[in-house]
Design an enzyme around this catalytic site. Structure first.
Site, PDB file in Angstrom:
ATOM      1  N   ASP A   1     -19.439 -88.639  28.862  1.00  0.00           N
ATOM      2  CA  ASP A   1     -18.258 -88.627  29.704  1.00  0.00           C
ATOM      3  C   ASP A   1     -18.028 -87.205  30.177  1.00  0.00           C
ATOM      4  O   ASP A   1     -18.025 -86.274  29.365  1.00  0.00           O
ATOM      5  CB  ASP A   1     -17.038 -89.108  28.908  1.00  0.00           C
ATOM      6  CG  ASP A   1     -15.798 -89.247  29.765  1.00  0.00           C
ATOM      7  OD1 ASP A   1     -15.910 -89.700  30.914  1.00  0.00           O
ATOM      8  OD2 ASP A   1     -14.702 -88.914  29.279  1.00  0.00           O
TER       9      ASP A   1
ATOM     10  N   ARG B   1     -19.187 -94.334  24.838  1.00  0.00           N
ATOM     11  CA  ARG B   1     -19.909 -93.869  26.015  1.00  0.00           C
ATOM     12  C   ARG B   1     -21.052 -92.941  25.650  1.00  0.00           C
ATOM     13  O   ARG B   1     -20.953 -92.162  24.704  1.00  0.00           O
ATOM     14  CB  ARG B   1     -18.979 -93.198  27.007  1.00  0.00           C
ATOM     15  CG  ARG B   1     -18.153 -92.116  26.389  1.00  0.00           C
ATOM     16  CD  ARG B   1     -16.881 -91.835  27.118  1.00  0.00           C
ATOM     17  NE  ARG B   1     -16.045 -93.009  27.148  1.00  0.00           N
ATOM     18  CZ  ARG B   1     -15.031 -93.196  27.963  1.00  0.00           C
ATOM     19  NH1 ARG B   1     -14.704 -92.277  28.816  1.00  0.00           N
ATOM     20  NH2 ARG B   1     -14.319 -94.275  27.946  1.00  0.00           N
TER      21      ARG B   1
ATOM     22  N   ARG C   1     -24.868 -93.325  31.198  1.00  0.00           N
ATOM     23  CA  ARG C   1     -23.495 -93.821  31.255  1.00  0.00           C
ATOM     24  C   ARG C   1     -23.408 -94.995  32.210  1.00  0.00           C
ATOM     25  O   ARG C   1     -23.864 -94.919  33.350  1.00  0.00           O
ATOM     26  CB  ARG C   1     -22.545 -92.710  31.710  1.00  0.00           C
ATOM     27  CG  ARG C   1     -21.100 -93.153  32.016  1.00  0.00           C
ATOM     28  CD  ARG C   1     -20.293 -93.325  30.752  1.00  0.00           C
ATOM     29  NE  ARG C   1     -18.961 -93.853  30.983  1.00  0.00           N
ATOM     30  CZ  ARG C   1     -17.861 -93.132  31.127  1.00  0.00           C
ATOM     31  NH1 ARG C   1     -17.929 -91.816  31.101  1.00  0.00           N
ATOM     32  NH2 ARG C   1     -16.698 -93.721  31.274  1.00  0.00           N
TER      33      ARG C   1
ATOM     34  N   ASP D   1     -15.355 -84.971  32.551  1.00  0.00           N
ATOM     35  CA  ASP D   1     -14.080 -84.966  33.253  1.00  0.00           C
ATOM     36  C   ASP D   1     -13.863 -83.624  33.917  1.00  0.00           C
ATOM     37  O   ASP D   1     -13.998 -82.577  33.267  1.00  0.00           O
ATOM     38  CB  ASP D   1     -12.920 -85.218  32.283  1.00  0.00           C
ATOM     39  CG  ASP D   1     -12.874 -86.641  31.764  1.00  0.00           C
ATOM     40  OD1 ASP D   1     -13.154 -87.570  32.544  1.00  0.00           O
ATOM     41  OD2 ASP D   1     -12.542 -86.831  30.578  1.00  0.00           O
TER      42      ASP D   1
END
Length: 161
Positions: free
Chosen positions: A97, A94, A83, A99
């Site tokens: 990812d 991407r 990334r 989160d």
């Protein structure tokens, strides 16, 4: 130990393999143990729709890391999977990812870290996999996951395999 919930997504390369490997890699973060993970889901691109579809999942981990340190470990994991964050590209393609969606029942508003994730209650690509494994989980300020998922458009989201 704190129970944390992490959203995973990718749409470059073999995204399904990347998300699967990232789920396994969460178990190797310092002071952290993978507790459970959803299936992988094929999801339409969101925000910037002119890109390949995504593969998304949600995992829960038990961790001794404070939220800020867990986030830093997650960002290092993203970099390990290739990334590259470009501040000029918002919601773009991407390699991976990650989160931090929830960190226990805490509500945090730190520079670079907001928990609960400020948009998780609006995003079907987060709520559908989360509802699979934790429908009764409370999103502080937004109610239960199973109620939040009923308020979003989940068209085009389907489990893989």
């Amino acid at each position: 130990m704190t129970l944390a919930w992490i959203g995973l997504g990718a749409n470059l390369g073999d995204a399904a393999a990347t998300v699967g490997a990232a789920i396994a890699a969460l178990d190797g973060l310092p002071g952290t143990r993978l507790r459970q993970a959803s299936r992988l889901y094929a999801t339409p691109a969101w925000g910037n729709e002119d890109q390949p579809p995504f593969v998304n999942a949600v995992a829960s981990v038990e961790t001794t890391l404070p939220a800020d340190e867990l986030l830093q470990a997650m960002l290092a994991l993203e970099r390990g999977f290739g990334r590259v964050r470009d501040p000029a590209v918002h919601w773009g393609p991407r390699a991976l990812d990650l989160d931090l969606l929830l960190y226990g029942a805490q509500v945090l508003d730190h520079p670079g870290l907001q928990v609960p994730h400020p948009y998780m209650h609006e995003r079907a690509f987060v709520l559908v996999p989360l509802a699979e494994i934790a429908p009764d989980l409370a999103i502080p300020g937004h109610g239960r996951v199973q109620d939040a998922v009923m308020r979003v458009d989940a068209c085009g989201i389907a489990p893989i395999g």
